[in-house]
Design an enzyme around this catalytic site. Structure first.
Site: not given
Ligand code: GLA
Length: 736
Positions: A478, A548
């Protein structure tokens, strides 16, 4: 695939299966001019099209009006500051502070295959699969060499372009702008397509006329970004999904970019793409070289869909690598939306146990397993397992998950550092920051300065140690904030302008190391959802988390925009909880499954808590995935109708390469009173074949189940109105 050079006319011609691209060398100054890009031509000598005959613009005939030439001539790649007032592709500053640069052709090389771009992601191919033209140009005064590379492929109509700069002078020169590609052509009433968005609504399709002046999309966020995308296409106004001319450029790069079309005074246009010159200044020492990233150029006479399928095939065959390149991905369940930071070993095992019984194949433990991270305010950089949460340790958890017959995956955010972390307390200078200025936090975190080798090595070892000590088969990598406060404690003053690009190179190096040390690992990139969904990252990870926002309706737009360029096999897509955590919408579990089927497919919910009826549907969805995933991953994708345009329903299709079957996904987003059926045309089928609706039981309203391919293509089929909103169905067509 053929690259030819006609020595008499000094014309290069690159032929793919269906396109031709022509470059000419003109005048005594050896200018490198663009002649033609479009449908394949049989004629090799297109020198007559070169606008050198159009006096008074020819320098050798009329040097008193040299700027008239420079400002109109269709360039393959430009210099700067000498009279071409359009957007330039190369800008420099010499030790004396001068900026003028002019390029002329010196020599060329045509060879089988394609060389790697040092430190950068790029398309690849065997010697039998592709061929490359290298045009060596130079500015004689500056002793600056510029090598323009063009690679073509036997099985693709795309052209991969890149640029390498070499300094042969005795002193350093500063590169202040190095774009990777330029196409000058007449503006034939084109419309520009670009992708726009924000967090949770990435890559919405936008179309606008190409006007005089500059129209661009860009990023200066240090990532390709949620907001704009390193892609642009320009098409005739009459071009549709399946017919008409379209040109496109896509950047194989994950940092700052600029993609621009400039309409000029004569009705021509210049399309350019490359690293955004904002904040960019690269010091090039004598005999050092700078490699600019690759731009993929596509021309299609088969409409927007033709362009899309060209990108898909190129990326599937010549960009994506590794064990999962052509493989079905394990159906995963991710605990982010299930638990957020509130989990422990028991909770994760209870999810895994239930999931394994339903046919789910991998548990992914998301954010919150390390340091003392119980919310997003701490611990990035401290990649040690929090054993008060994961009682028994990580290896115990992984082994228990494996015993259930499931794989185990884990989340990292290696590029980041929390102010509340042992790492920051020990090394505050490891964050990107401007000395003396309090850095801007985002999600309460800073970005690690990965341009420093000691920082890269440290982070890599921490992450790799975790991976070495348990049977971890998947990593979600990420990156949850954009760059700001650009400053590095590790770079000298005259190299601070290299930070943005060096940071991207560092990420590539780290992912390269990881995929080499763990060749069986399935890597999924992610960036606050889909802020770094780009062709650069696809070189390292075969899939990227798309957004997301996993709401089925929002995903129709996000996935349509993403799939305009990237294969369905790359789109991280999950069935998530309802009411949806981003928009609060309630959609049927079934529909969420159909929409996620267009991507990698997985779950992002607490399977122990969802309604029983939904849970009971999971084994069917698992079976659906196994039945259709080969087709979805490998087939040809067609957009049929887009909800963002008609505000009513969405429809797309995947057709097998041999046209033996097709899967049509139909989602009626809104039911409307007193409406009759929707007529959809089903493209891509073999007109000669007869197709059967193999899942006729799912379409009780449709009485006839057998059709000729051309009937479905040109006359279409009536899809009945469905009762309720957000209703989806699949239609599986098989050839008899
Ligand atoms: C980002 C990712 C999510 C999750 C969060 C965790 O927003 O896109 O899928 O992994 O971080 O903090």
């Amino acid at each position: 695939m053929k690259i030819s050079y006609n020595e008499d006319s000094r014309v290069f011609k690159l032929d793919t299966e269906r396109t031709s691209y022509c470059i000419g060398i003109v005048d005594d100054d050896n200018f490198v001019g663009h002649i033609y890009y479009g449908r394949k031509l049989t004629e090799d000598n297109l020198a007559y099209l070169m606008r050198t005959m159009e006096a008074p613009f020819v320098p050798s005939q009329n040097n008193r009006d040299r700027t008239s030439f420079l400002d109109t001539f269709p360039m393959e790649y430009t210099g700067n500051g000498l009279g071409d007032y359009r957007e330039g592709t190369l800008e420099v500053r010499t030790a004396d502070g001068h900026t003028g640069v002019a390029l002329s052709y010196v020599s060329h090389r045509i060879y089988d295959g394609k060389e790697e771009l040092e430190g950068l992601p790029a398309t690849f191919g065997q010697d039998t699969e592709c061929r490359t033209l290298e045009l060596v140009c130079e500015d004689k005064i500056l002793k600056l060499q510029v090598i323009l590379s063009y690679s073509i492929f036997a099985d693709s109509d795309a052209i991969a372009r890149s640029v390498k700069i070499v300094n042969h002078a005795d002193e350093a020169i500063y590169l202040t702008k190095v774009l990777s590609a330029c196409i000058d052509m007449d503006n034939d009433d084109y419309e520009m397509i670009t992708l726009h968005g924000s967090w949770a609504r990435e890559r919405a399709i936008q179309t606008r006329p190409v006007m005089r002046g500059k129209q661009s999309v860009s990023s200066i966020r240090g990532e390709s970004s949620h907001q704009e995308h390193p892609f642009m296409a320009w098409k005739k106004r009459t071009t549709t999904e399946e017919t008409g001319d379209i040109y496109a450029m896509n950047f194989v790069y994950s940092g700052n970019f600029l993609a621009q079309i400039e309409g000029d005074q004569f009705g021509s246009m210049r399309a350019t793409m490359g690293i955004n010159p904002y904040g960019f200044c690269w010091k090039l020492e004598p005999e050092a070289s700078f490699q600019a990233p690759e731009v993929i150029c596509v021309y299609s006479a088969d409409g927007i869909g033709g362009m899309t399928r060209c990108f898909h095939d190129l990326y599937r065959n010549h960009l994506i690598r590794g064990e999962y390149k052509n493989k079905k991905r394990p159906i995963l369940i991710n605990n982010w939306e299930a638990t957020y930071f509130d989990f422990n070993t028991e909770k994760l095992l209870s999810i895994a146990k239930q999931a394994s019984e339903l046919g789910i194949e991998m548990l992914v433990m998301d954010d919150g397993w390390f340091g003392h991270r119980n919310d997003d305010n701490s611990s990035l950089g401290d990649w040690q397992v929090n054993e008060s949460k994961l009682n028994g340790g990580l290896k115990y958890l992984v082994d228990e998950v494996n015993k259930l017959g499931m794989k185990f995956g884990i989340w990292f955010e290696p590029e980041m550092i929390s102010p509340d972390s042992d790492l920051y307390r020990a090394h505050p200078d490891w964050a990107i920051a401007i000395p003396g200025r309090t850095g801007s936090l985002a999600r309460n975190q800073y970005v690690l300065d990965l341009t420093r080798k000691e920082v890269r090595d440290y982070v890599y070892e921490m992450v790799a140690t975790v991976l070495r000590n348990a049977n971890i088969e998947y990593v979600k990598w990420d990156m949850n904030r954009q760059l700001s406060d650009l400053g590095s404690y590790g770079l000298p003053a005259d190299r601070q302008g290299e930070l943005y690009h060096r940071q991207v190179l560092a990420v590539y190096e780290l992912q390269d190391r990881m995929t080499k040390e763990f060749p069986h690992l399935l890597l999924e990139n992610c960036s606050g959802g889909g802020a770094r969904f780009d062709a650069g990252m696809l070189y390292y990870s075969p899939q990227i988390w798309c957004s997301d926002d996993a709401d089925a309706v929002e995903r129709l737009s996000i996935q349509a925009g993403t799939a305009m360029i990237y294969p369905l096999s790359t789109m991280g897509a999950h069935v998530s909880d309802c009411p949806n955590h981003t928009v609060g919408r309630i959609t049927p579990f079934e529909t969420r499954g159909y929409v996620a089927l267009a991507g990698t497919f997985g779950y992002e919910l607490d399977v122990t808590k969802i309604p029983e009826a939904d849970r009971n549907m999971i084994p069917q969805q698992v079976a659906m995935y196994h039945k259709y995933n080969d087709l979805v991953r490998e087939g040809d994708y067609y957009r049929i109708a887009h909800y963002a345009d008609n505000h009513f329903y969405d429809c797309y299709e995947v057709v097998a390469k041999d046209k033996s079957e097709a899967l049509v996904t139909y989602v009626q987003v809104l039911n409307r009173p007193n409406f009759h059926s929707r007529r959809i045309h089903i493209p891509g089928l073999d007109s000669e074949k007869t197709y059967v609706i193999a899942n006729a039981q799912d379409w009780p309203e449709i009485k006839q189940t057998e059709y000729k391919g051309d009937t479905l293509r040109y006359a279409g089929i009536n899809i009945p109105p469905l009762w309720g909103d957000f209703k989806g169905r699949l239609m599986h067509l098989t050839a008899k």
